[in-house]
Design a protein around this motif. Structure first.
Motif, PDB file in Angstrom:
ATOM      1  N   GLY A  16     -11.933 -62.472 -36.797  1.00  0.00           N
ATOM      2  CA  GLY A  16     -13.134 -62.222 -37.570  1.00  0.00           C
ATOM      3  C   GLY A  16     -13.925 -63.466 -37.902  1.00  0.00           C
ATOM      4  O   GLY A  16     -14.948 -63.381 -38.558  1.00  0.00           O
ATOM      5  N   GLY A  17     -13.473 -64.620 -37.493  1.00  0.00           N
ATOM      6  CA  GLY A  17     -14.257 -65.821 -37.698  1.00  0.00           C
ATOM      7  C   GLY A  17     -13.928 -66.573 -38.966  1.00  0.00           C
ATOM      8  O   GLY A  17     -12.943 -66.304 -39.647  1.00  0.00           O
ATOM      9  N   ARG A  41     -13.121 -49.695 -26.904  1.00  0.00           N
ATOM     10  CA  ARG A  41     -14.175 -49.600 -27.918  1.00  0.00           C
ATOM     11  C   ARG A  41     -13.608 -49.123 -29.252  1.00  0.00           C
ATOM     12  O   ARG A  41     -14.015 -49.576 -30.307  1.00  0.00           O
ATOM     13  CB  ARG A  41     -15.289 -48.667 -27.441  1.00  0.00           C
ATOM     14  N   TYR A  42     -12.677 -48.187 -29.221  1.00  0.00           N
ATOM     15  CA  TYR A  42     -12.057 -47.682 -30.452  1.00  0.00           C
ATOM     16  C   TYR A  42     -11.296 -48.799 -31.167  1.00  0.00           C
ATOM     17  O   TYR A  42     -11.353 -48.917 -32.396  1.00  0.00           O
ATOM     18  CB  TYR A  42     -11.118 -46.511 -30.163  1.00  0.00           C
ATOM     19  N   ILE A  43     -10.584 -49.598 -30.409  1.00  0.00           N
ATOM     20  CA  ILE A  43      -9.830 -50.707 -31.006  1.00  0.00           C
ATOM     21  C   ILE A  43     -10.780 -51.697 -31.662  1.00  0.00           C
ATOM     22  O   ILE A  43     -10.571 -52.119 -32.807  1.00  0.00           O
ATOM     23  CB  ILE A  43      -8.955 -51.397 -29.939  1.00  0.00           C
ATOM     24  N   ARG A  72     -13.326 -53.860 -37.191  1.00  0.00           N
ATOM     25  CA  ARG A  72     -14.484 -54.255 -38.012  1.00  0.00           C
ATOM     26  C   ARG A  72     -14.239 -54.114 -39.521  1.00  0.00           C
ATOM     27  O   ARG A  72     -14.544 -55.043 -40.269  1.00  0.00           O
ATOM     28  CB  ARG A  72     -15.717 -53.470 -37.590  1.00  0.00           C
ATOM     29  N   PRO A  73     -13.710 -52.989 -40.018  1.00  0.00           N
ATOM     30  CA  PRO A  73     -13.480 -52.893 -41.468  1.00  0.00           C
ATOM     31  C   PRO A  73     -12.463 -53.926 -41.981  1.00  0.00           C
ATOM     32  O   PRO A  73     -12.605 -54.445 -43.088  1.00  0.00           O
ATOM     33  CB  PRO A  73     -12.945 -51.468 -41.672  1.00  0.00           C
ATOM     34  N   MET A  74     -11.454 -54.236 -41.175  1.00  0.00           N
ATOM     35  CA  MET A  74     -10.467 -55.227 -41.583  1.00  0.00           C
ATOM     36  C   MET A  74     -11.121 -56.601 -41.726  1.00  0.00           C
ATOM     37  O   MET A  74     -10.870 -57.322 -42.686  1.00  0.00           O
ATOM     38  CB  MET A  74      -9.324 -55.265 -40.550  1.00  0.00           C
ATOM     39  N   VAL A  75     -11.971 -56.956 -40.783  1.00  0.00           N
ATOM     40  CA  VAL A  75     -12.657 -58.242 -40.840  1.00  0.00           C
ATOM     41  C   VAL A  75     -13.572 -58.296 -42.068  1.00  0.00           C
ATOM     42  O   VAL A  75     -13.612 -59.298 -42.787  1.00  0.00           O
ATOM     43  CB  VAL A  75     -13.454 -58.496 -39.535  1.00  0.00           C
TER      44      VAL A  75
END
Length: 189
Positions: free
Chosen positions: A19-20, A108-110, A115-118
């Motif tokens: 996530g950076g 794409r699902y993975i 995204r929400p975790m990041v």
């Protein structure tokens, strides 16, 4: 040996740095402040400030800074390489599989699931930094005395950036001047 400890700590940070930069802040804080006690919370906040002002990713700047403080230039080299190495390995493997299987819907699902975790990692880091700046501690729920000078500087900076779309460099300079004046005023009182 300090070089091995630096390598292990920053390899772990690099390995889980999904996530950076902002998402790595809780990892860096945990390793450098809580696990190894290399930095105090105040020094960690200074580290984040310095990492934001210097060019480059936060994790790499942090690794270089901590490595330099603990073990000089070679410590900075070891910590920085350790922070970069997992990304190089993982990205090489992922690139191979992505280009081979990029048309699968599961990929794409993975990615959508990550995204929400990041976002949550970035939110936790932001709340901890804000709490530390305003309350002097990273746990916002523990209470504490609010530093009103920091609160005013935060609110003014936020207003200048969001509403008036001022240049971030000017806002950083403004915040530095406010901080210097507040420090000078508090040392005379």
């Amino acid at each position: 040996m300090i070089y091995w400890e630096l390598f292990k700590a920053f390899f772990k940070i690099g390995l889980f740095a999904i996530g950076g930069g902002y998402a790595t802040l809780p990892l860096i804080e945990n390793e450098c402040v809580n696990v190894h006690n290399w930095l105090t919370l105040a020094e960690f906040n200074d580290l984040i400030t310095i990492s934001q002002m210097t060019p480059g990713p936060i994790a790499i700047n942090s690794a270089s800074f901590v490595g330099t403080v603990l073990a000089g230039p070679f410590g900075a080299f070891v910590a920085t390489i350790a922070c970069i190495l997992p990304a190089c390995i993982i990205l090489s493997i992922l690139a191979y599989f992505y280009f081979k299987y990029r048309d699968l819907h599961y990929i794409r699902y993975i990615l959508n699931g990550l995204r929400p975790m990041v976002l949550s990692l970035i939110a936790v880091a932001g709340i901890r930094i804000l709490s530390s700046a305003l309350l002097g501690q990273s746990d916002i729920l523990a209470g504490g005395k609010i530093n009103y000078v920091h609160l005013v500087a935060f609110c003014l900076s936020f207003l200048l950036l969001r509403k008036y779309k001022k240049d971030p460099i000017i806002v950083i300079f403004f915040s530095g001047v406010v901080g210097a004046v507040a420090y000078l005023f508090s040392s005379y009182v």
